[in-house]
Design an enzyme around this catalytic site. Structure first.
Site, PDB file in Angstrom:
ATOM      1  N   ASP A  27       0.562  -1.213  -0.251  1.00 36.75           N
ATOM      2  CA  ASP A  27       0.328   0.143   0.017  1.00 36.75           C
ATOM      3  C   ASP A  27       0.739   1.032  -0.048  1.00 36.75           C
ATOM      4  O   ASP A  27       0.522   1.915  -0.474  1.00 36.75           O
ATOM      5  CB  ASP A  27      -1.343   0.144   1.129  1.00 36.75           C
ATOM      6  CG  ASP A  27      -0.494  -0.101   2.648  1.00 36.75           C
ATOM      7  OD1 ASP A  27       0.605  -0.610   2.212  1.00 36.75           O
ATOM      8  OD2 ASP A  27      -1.364   0.233   3.612  1.00 36.75           O
ATOM      9  N   TYR A  70       8.343  -1.725  10.775  1.00 35.80           N
ATOM     10  CA  TYR A  70       8.105  -1.769   9.688  1.00 35.80           C
ATOM     11  C   TYR A  70       8.571   0.241   9.536  1.00 35.80           C
ATOM     12  O   TYR A  70       8.547   0.088   7.988  1.00 35.80           O
ATOM     13  CB  TYR A  70       6.685  -1.538  10.077  1.00 35.80           C
ATOM     14  CG  TYR A  70       5.138  -0.616   9.715  1.00 35.80           C
ATOM     15  CD1 TYR A  70       4.887  -1.177   8.636  1.00 35.80           C
ATOM     16  CD2 TYR A  70       5.214   0.676   8.582  1.00 35.80           C
ATOM     17  CE1 TYR A  70       3.706  -1.481   7.953  1.00 35.80           C
ATOM     18  CE2 TYR A  70       4.016   1.304   8.361  1.00 35.80           C
ATOM     19  CZ  TYR A  70       3.246   0.184   7.458  1.00 35.80           C
ATOM     20  OH  TYR A  70       2.450   0.170   6.627  1.00 35.80           O
ATOM     21  N   LEU A 108      -4.865  -7.666  13.360  1.00 35.71           N
ATOM     22  CA  LEU A 108      -6.376  -6.883  12.185  1.00 35.71           C
ATOM     23  C   LEU A 108      -7.100  -6.043  12.308  1.00 35.71           C
ATOM     24  O   LEU A 108      -7.997  -5.425  12.117  1.00 35.71           O
ATOM     25  CB  LEU A 108      -7.190  -7.969  13.435  1.00 35.71           C
ATOM     26  CG  LEU A 108      -6.951  -9.758  13.205  1.00 35.71           C
ATOM     27  CD1 LEU A 108      -8.686 -10.627  13.976  1.00 35.71           C
ATOM     28  CD2 LEU A 108      -6.679 -10.147  11.485  1.00 35.71           C
ATOM     29  N   SER A 167     -12.025   4.143  27.912  1.00 41.61           N
ATOM     30  CA  SER A 167     -12.308   2.588  27.060  1.00 41.61           C
ATOM     31  C   SER A 167     -12.976   2.198  27.570  1.00 41.61           C
ATOM     32  O   SER A 167     -12.004   1.306  28.762  1.00 41.61           O
ATOM     33  CB  SER A 167     -10.642   2.366  26.263  1.00 41.61           C
ATOM     34  OG  SER A 167     -10.270   1.196  26.456  1.00 41.61           O
ATOM     35  N   GLY A 209      -2.746  -6.200  18.090  1.00 40.35           N
ATOM     36  CA  GLY A 209      -1.791  -6.132  18.390  1.00 40.35           C
ATOM     37  C   GLY A 209      -1.072  -7.200  17.964  1.00 40.35           C
ATOM     38  O   GLY A 209      -0.547  -7.954  17.682  1.00 40.35           O
ATOM     39  N   ASP A 233      -5.878   0.616   5.964  1.00 43.28           N
ATOM     40  CA  ASP A 233      -6.232  -0.199   6.585  1.00 43.28           C
ATOM     41  C   ASP A 233      -7.560   0.190   6.855  1.00 43.28           C
ATOM     42  O   ASP A 233      -9.520  -0.086   7.140  1.00 43.28           O
ATOM     43  CB  ASP A 233      -5.781  -0.167   8.418  1.00 43.28           C
ATOM     44  CG  ASP A 233      -4.658  -1.169   8.562  1.00 43.28           C
ATOM     45  OD1 ASP A 233      -4.095  -2.296   6.986  1.00 43.28           O
ATOM     46  OD2 ASP A 233      -3.708  -1.220   8.941  1.00 43.28           O
TER      47      ASP A 233
END
Ligand code: GLA
Length: 424
Positions: A54, A248, A155, A85, A152, A199
């Site tokens: 991407d 990354y 997904l 949260s 983590g 994503d």
């Protein structure tokens, strides 16, 4: 009108229940009707083909999965936006009148969202700051967030979190390409993760039962129906992607270095997308290792996604599966983002009759593999992979049997009635 995914309604229900709990616990016993709240749901994603393509302006072929993050907002006119949260037991507030100060003062932002445990705050606050900067009016109030996407594991729980906050808190916010770009910016700028567009785009713009053949340069897509009788299983290796962000970033820097060399030698190349696979031999001598391997992976992977989209459209499952396995091996050997556990999952999965293909999904270095297989061979698949893990005395991996879900949405009164949310 598309029918909301039943799994997303269950997660939305938990968010609304949680919101009610937050209000009750803080002594603000507010009786609200479903019409008073804004509830969004956003799916995670799994990428079937095209690892690390991407950000090279290439193609990817992900599906949104039926695991979601939901944000339930009780709007108020206080000018304060408070986030809870429910899964992490953490909360924080944003004063909407002083977002400029927060934006201009990195120390203040770090104070708000410092420390690893508070990473979720970075994503959430980042989205709000980006909306404010883009001139999208932000609704104040109290928001509860929950989800069932394993964190983590590759997904994309972070993209789903960003998208759910965007849809719940932005006045008139909808599922658009601009929304995907805004959420990506929030992650790049405020969470410091230099992710590509896949994503967020998938979480917002997916369609049920379909993969997205996404052109990451032009940000256009074609929805490709998954062939009848096929299933997707995601297998979590149990290894958290702790190193992922550093590695990354390193891969992205390597690609930049390779592009620098290529530009000097062969002229203007905006991205690796511009280097056809047929031209690889010509640049072989220019690139030192590991840059050559990295480039070979990306160029091959982009080409493979184009072929894969055709195979999927034609219902050629075996061919599609082979491309997935080729992609995994290239990610392992040339991009060097796999680990022993992911390789073992792929090799043991593809030994099962009825499995078309398997590969690591997401950034790599841990997280999950995605397996594309015939319906009806789940048990054999689980027993082969779990058996391979047991033989090495590793803790058993976790299996998720997933469906291709529709993209994110704000639930309306009709979605809520009959879902149980109104009766909470
Ligand atoms: C992560 C990033 C995506 C993509 C994948 C690798 O998931 O968030 O943008 O680059 O890695 O394909």
């Amino acid at each position: 009108m598309t029918v909301p995914e039943p799994g997303s309604i269950a997660v939305a229900r938990s968010a609304v229940e949680g919101l009610r709990g937050v209000l009750r616990d803080s002594g603000r016993s507010v009786e609200f009707q479903s019409a008073d709240i804004r509830v969004s749901v956003a799916p995670g994603r799994v990428n079937l083909l095209g690892g690390h393509t991407d950000y090279n302006e290439g193609f990817v072929l992900p599906v949104a999965v039926d695991r979601f993050v939901s944000c339930a907002l009780y709007p108020g006119d206080t000018g304060i936006l408070e986030f809870h949260s429910l899964d992490l037991g953490d909360s924080f507030q944003l004063d909407l009148a002083s977002l400029d100060e927060l934006r201009d003062d990195p120390d203040r932002f770090d104070e708000l969202a410092g420390g690893c445990r508070a990473m979720w705050r970075r994503y959430v606050a980042g989205v709000i700051l980006e909306m404010d900067e883009a001139g999208i009016p932000v609704v104040s109030g109290i928001a509860a967030i929950t989800g069932n996407i394993p964190i983590g594991s590759g997904l994309s729980s972070s993209a789903a979190l960003e998208v759910s906050v965007y849809l719940a808190c932005g006045k008139g916010a909808g599922a658009t390409v601009e929304a995907a770009l805004l959420c990506q910016r929030a992650e790049n700028r405020w969470a410091g993760v230099p992710c590509g567009i896949m994503d967020q785009y998938t979480s917002l713009l997916a369609e049920a039962g379909k993969a997205i053949f996404l052109d990451c340069r032009h940000l256009t897509c074609r929805h490709v129906p998954l062939p009848e009788g096929c299933a997707i299983t995601v297998i979590n290796s149990g290894i958290q992607r702790e190193l992922a962000d550093g590695e990354y970033r390193r891969r992205r820097l390597e690609i930049e270095s390779a592009l620098g060399i290529l530009r000097k030698a062969v002229g203007p190349i905006a991205a690796l997308r511009d280097l056809p696979a047929g031209d690889l031999a010509e640049v072989e001598d220019l690139l030192p290792q590991p840059l050559l391997k990295r480039v070979e992976h990306v160029v091959g992977a982009i080409e493979r996604v184009e072929k894969g989209a055709v195979s999927l459209t034609l219902g050629e499952r075996e061919r599609f599966g082979e491309l997935m396995v080729e992609c995994h091996r290239s990610l392992a050997e040339r991009y060097e983002v796999s680990i022993e556990e992911l390789d073992l999952i792929v090799e043991s999965a593809i030994s099962v009759d009825g499995v078309y293909g398997a590969r690591l999904t997401g950034a790599g270095f841990g997280g999950c593999c995605v397996v594309f297989h015939r319906e009806g061979c789940r048990e054999e698949l689980e027993s082969a992979v779990a058996g391979a893990y047991r033989a090495r005395s590793w803790k058993e991996p976790v299996f998720h049997h997933l469906s291709a879900a529709p993209g994110a949405r704000v639930l309306n009164a009709e979605d809520m009635s009959g879902s149980g949310i109104t009766e909470l």
